[in-house]
Enzyme design. Sequence first.
Site, PDB file in Angstrom:
ATOM      1  N   THR A  74      -1.194  22.053  20.157  1.00  0.00           N
ATOM      2  CA  THR A  74      -1.985  21.601  19.014  1.00  0.00           C
ATOM      3  C   THR A  74      -1.209  20.507  18.300  1.00  0.00           C
ATOM      4  O   THR A  74       0.009  20.584  18.170  1.00  0.00           O
ATOM      5  CB  THR A  74      -2.309  22.768  18.058  1.00  0.00           C
ATOM      6  OG1 THR A  74      -3.126  23.703  18.767  1.00  0.00           O
ATOM      7  CG2 THR A  74      -3.076  22.313  16.825  1.00  0.00           C
ATOM      8  N   PHE A 134      -0.690  18.420  14.807  1.00  0.00           N
ATOM      9  CA  PHE A 134      -0.872  18.557  13.364  1.00  0.00           C
ATOM     10  C   PHE A 134      -0.530  17.222  12.712  1.00  0.00           C
ATOM     11  O   PHE A 134       0.299  16.473  13.231  1.00  0.00           O
ATOM     12  CB  PHE A 134       0.085  19.625  12.807  1.00  0.00           C
ATOM     13  CG  PHE A 134      -0.139  20.997  13.401  1.00  0.00           C
ATOM     14  CD1 PHE A 134      -0.916  21.934  12.743  1.00  0.00           C
ATOM     15  CD2 PHE A 134       0.429  21.338  14.621  1.00  0.00           C
ATOM     16  CE1 PHE A 134      -1.132  23.189  13.292  1.00  0.00           C
ATOM     17  CE2 PHE A 134       0.218  22.590  15.182  1.00  0.00           C
ATOM     18  CZ  PHE A 134      -0.572  23.516  14.515  1.00  0.00           C
TER      19      PHE A 134
END
Length: 363
Positions: A263, A265
């Site tokens: 992921t 960010f």
Amino acid sequence: MSDTPIDLDALRSRIDDLDSQLLMLMNERAQCAQQVAQVKTAEDAGAVFYRPEREAQVLRRIMALNKGPLDSEEVARLFREIMSACLALEQPIKVAYLGPEGTFTQQATLKHFGESAISLPMAAIDEVFREVEAGAVNYGVVPVENSTEGVINHTLDSFIDSGLRICGEVVLRIHHHLLVGETTRRDKVSRIYSHPQSFAQCRKWLDAHYPQAERVPVSSNAEAARLVKTEWHSAAIAGDMSAKLYGLTRLAEKIEDRPDNSTRFLIIGNQDVPMSGDDKTSIVVAMRNQPGALHDLLEPFHRHQIDMTRLETRPSRSGVWNYVFFIDFKGHHEEPRVAAVLEEVRLRAAEVKVLGSYPVGVL
Ligand SMILES: O=C(O)C(=O)C[C@]1(C(=O)O)C=C[C@@H](O)C=C1
């Protein structure tokens, strides 16, 4: 192998000597950072102490210098913490992140800012934006895309109305585990809690191993872990931070369907970050709804050989334009080549907003 016997006491005394030197050097470094803070304050009353471009350069340099046996990532992690402590001496910084505690966003916050930053969990992405806008915190951390599940629309949409800038990015490898509490009957798991994104990232594994279990979506992985603590027939899909926070153990580990599941960010703030030498730029563009609009938008990138790393389309919320495009590309907006592309895009688009240029994530 040498024939000389290893003298444990001698080795430990050498380690003590080295530790004394490390301690002295670390404090000398901290004093330098304090002097840097004085210089910054003398130059500008509203001085900005956190410098993402400089931090990226320090970490990249250390990784390039490293000859081992310590792994370069490990060395960078140690220097990350040294810099975090030095920055806290200059000015303790406050960072809001999408909570609750124990989520991957908290893990990303620690990875990016180190343990010395003051990190505060927020209940929603909008709240992270609001806290930074209001000046209650210096920076915010929000998830923006997952390699398996795609973009987090809420984060992209928040940028449309916000004046905040992107100051950095951090990419986290996401490992999901099936977690249980002390009282869980491991052979009787009939309900599994997790965030919908995590269910999606572990879909195949769940279909193969727990086809009958009820899948209950909750607001975060940390919340899933919290619920499991008191239910003997339930398990949670979450990461290590949640497991640690709620004292759960792994019934199965790394259950994500794709081994490279990660992921990305974003770090949001009010700062325009100078060039670090390896940067990315994010823009949001509104195009008029006419044939060939997307081609017109992309053509200058192709011609100037700018490496586009992401293109997302979102419906426009104003209703005036049909679509907005979120584009990430390599380079900094102060580089002439990038400035030229931006100029051309401005001529072709109804509206262009540069969300920020920032160092490519190092760790
Ligand atoms: O170089 C600076 O501007 C510093 O403040 C020093 C330092 C560091 O410890 O190296 C600390 C914090 C900044 O974010 C960047 C670097």
